[in-house]
Design an enzyme around this catalytic site. Structure first.
Site, PDB file in Angstrom:
ATOM      1  N   ASP A 181      39.392  42.594  36.403  1.00 18.12           N
ATOM      2  CA  ASP A 181      39.338  41.985  37.569  1.00 18.12           C
ATOM      3  C   ASP A 181      39.828  42.946  38.425  1.00 18.12           C
ATOM      4  OD1 ASP A 181      39.762  39.802  39.464  1.00 18.12           O
ATOM      5  OD2 ASP A 181      42.036  40.055  39.278  1.00 18.12           O
ATOM      6  N   ASP A 239      41.120  42.414  42.573  1.00 22.32           N
ATOM      7  CA  ASP A 239      42.343  41.995  43.316  1.00 22.32           C
ATOM      8  C   ASP A 239      43.368  41.880  42.500  1.00 22.32           C
ATOM      9  OD1 ASP A 239      40.613  42.137  45.865  1.00 22.32           O
ATOM     10  OD2 ASP A 239      39.926  40.234  45.237  1.00 22.32           O
TER      11      ASP A 239
HETATM   12  C1  BG6 Z   1      39.542  37.282  44.115  1.00 20.20           C
HETATM   13  C2  BG6 Z   1      40.643  36.947  44.470  1.00 20.20           C
HETATM   14  O1  BG6 Z   1      39.509  38.289  43.291  1.00 20.20           O
HETATM   15  O2  BG6 Z   1      38.566  36.975  45.107  1.00 20.20           O
HETATM   16  C3  BG6 Z   1      40.935  35.486  45.537  1.00 20.20           C
HETATM   17  O3  BG6 Z   1      41.594  36.896  43.617  1.00 20.20           O
HETATM   18  C4  BG6 Z   1      39.755  35.628  46.347  1.00 20.20           C
HETATM   19  O4  BG6 Z   1      42.124  35.490  45.984  1.00 20.20           O
HETATM   20  C5  BG6 Z   1      38.481  35.770  45.797  1.00 20.20           C
HETATM   21  O5  BG6 Z   1      39.776  34.191  47.010  1.00 20.20           O
HETATM   22  C6  BG6 Z   1      37.265  35.767  46.845  1.00 20.20           C
HETATM   23  O6  BG6 Z   1      37.226  36.877  47.643  1.00 20.20           O
HETATM   24  P1  BG6 Z   1      36.593  37.164  48.665  1.00 20.20           P
HETATM   25  O7  BG6 Z   1      36.829  38.654  49.081  1.00 20.20           O
HETATM   26  O8  BG6 Z   1      34.969  36.816  48.380  1.00 20.20           O
HETATM   27  O9  BG6 Z   1      36.898  36.466  50.062  1.00 20.20           O
HETATM   28 MG    MG Z   2      42.844  39.004  40.697  1.00 21.03          MG
END
Ligand code: BG6
Ligand code: MG
Length: 219
Positions: free
Chosen positions: A16, A18
């Protein structure tokens, strides 16, 4: 004999993004916090943990639960709110440079690659390509599966199944590394072992729960 973890021969590791390889989970929190404040919905770091791994639009629905699931907003209004959140979030991403990649992350990725393991990203985020570029992490990965390529976000296993397919590996032979409970659930639903850090590790959601990412090389 290859690398055996909990009785399985591991040939690939799917990360993963984030909250695992970078601290962009904090930027997500701050951007959603501003949105929640505008909407008058209570929101704190604890409620933010429910949003980990969940897509942008599903995250907004979870926030709106804070005011009784608010049925008064149209789809167009929700899309507008989500766009504003993303603009705020991308403002924070624009400050990222390769110096924001921790020494621990680089050392861990290098150690795994040196062992001959294939590495992939499995992230729900549509901002994955931008983040990997800004942090200079793209070259470490043999495959990338992200929010632009899937229909269902975690806890559905789609993004991890896609990452494993791109690596040419069976889920049985891959580890998934996650900070989200939804991500650990997705890993298990797809037949992967889950190695957890952060919030998911605190909640013992993984098959292995680590206090720090580099612990993976000791398994
Ligand atoms: C995930 C995060 O990696 O991505 C979530 O943990 C986030 O918090 C999701 O909502 C979608 O991200 P993005 O950048 O497409 O808005
Ligand atoms: Mg994450």
């Amino acid at each position: 004999m290859g690398w055996i973890v909990l009785g399985r021969e591991i040939q690939g590791v799917i990360f993963d993004l984030d909250g695992v390889l970078c601290s962009t989970d904090e930027f997500h929190y701050l951007a959603w916090k501003a949105t929640a404040d505008e909407l008058g919905v209570p929101f704190d770091r604890d409620s933010n943990n429910r949003l980990r791994g969940v897509s942008r639009m599903e995250s907004l629905e979870l926030i709106l639960e804070g005011r009784g699931g608010d049925t008064s907003l149209s789809l167009a209004e929700k899309l507008h709110i989500a766009d504003e959140k993303n603009a705020r979030y991308r403002d924070s991403l624009s400050s990222l440079t390769p110096d924001d990649t921790s020494i621990e992350v680089v050392a861990t990725l290098n150690a795994l690659r040196t062992r001959g393991l294939k590495l992939a990203i499995g992230s729900s985020s549509k901002n994955t390509p931008l983040i990997l570029e800004r942090l200079a992490l793209t070259p470490y990965f043999d495959a990338i599966a992200d929010g632009n390529m899937i229909q269902r976000s975690k806890p559905d296993p789609e993004v991890f199944t896609l990452a494993a397919a791109k690596l040419g590996l069976s889920p049985m032979n891959c580890l998934v590394v996650e900070d989200a409970v939804s991500g650990a659930e997705a890993a298990h639903a797809g037949g992967f072992l889950a190695v957890c850090v952060g919030d998911a590790a605190t909640k013992q959601a993984g098959d292995v729960n680590l206090t720090t990412l580099s612990g993976i090389v000791e398994l």
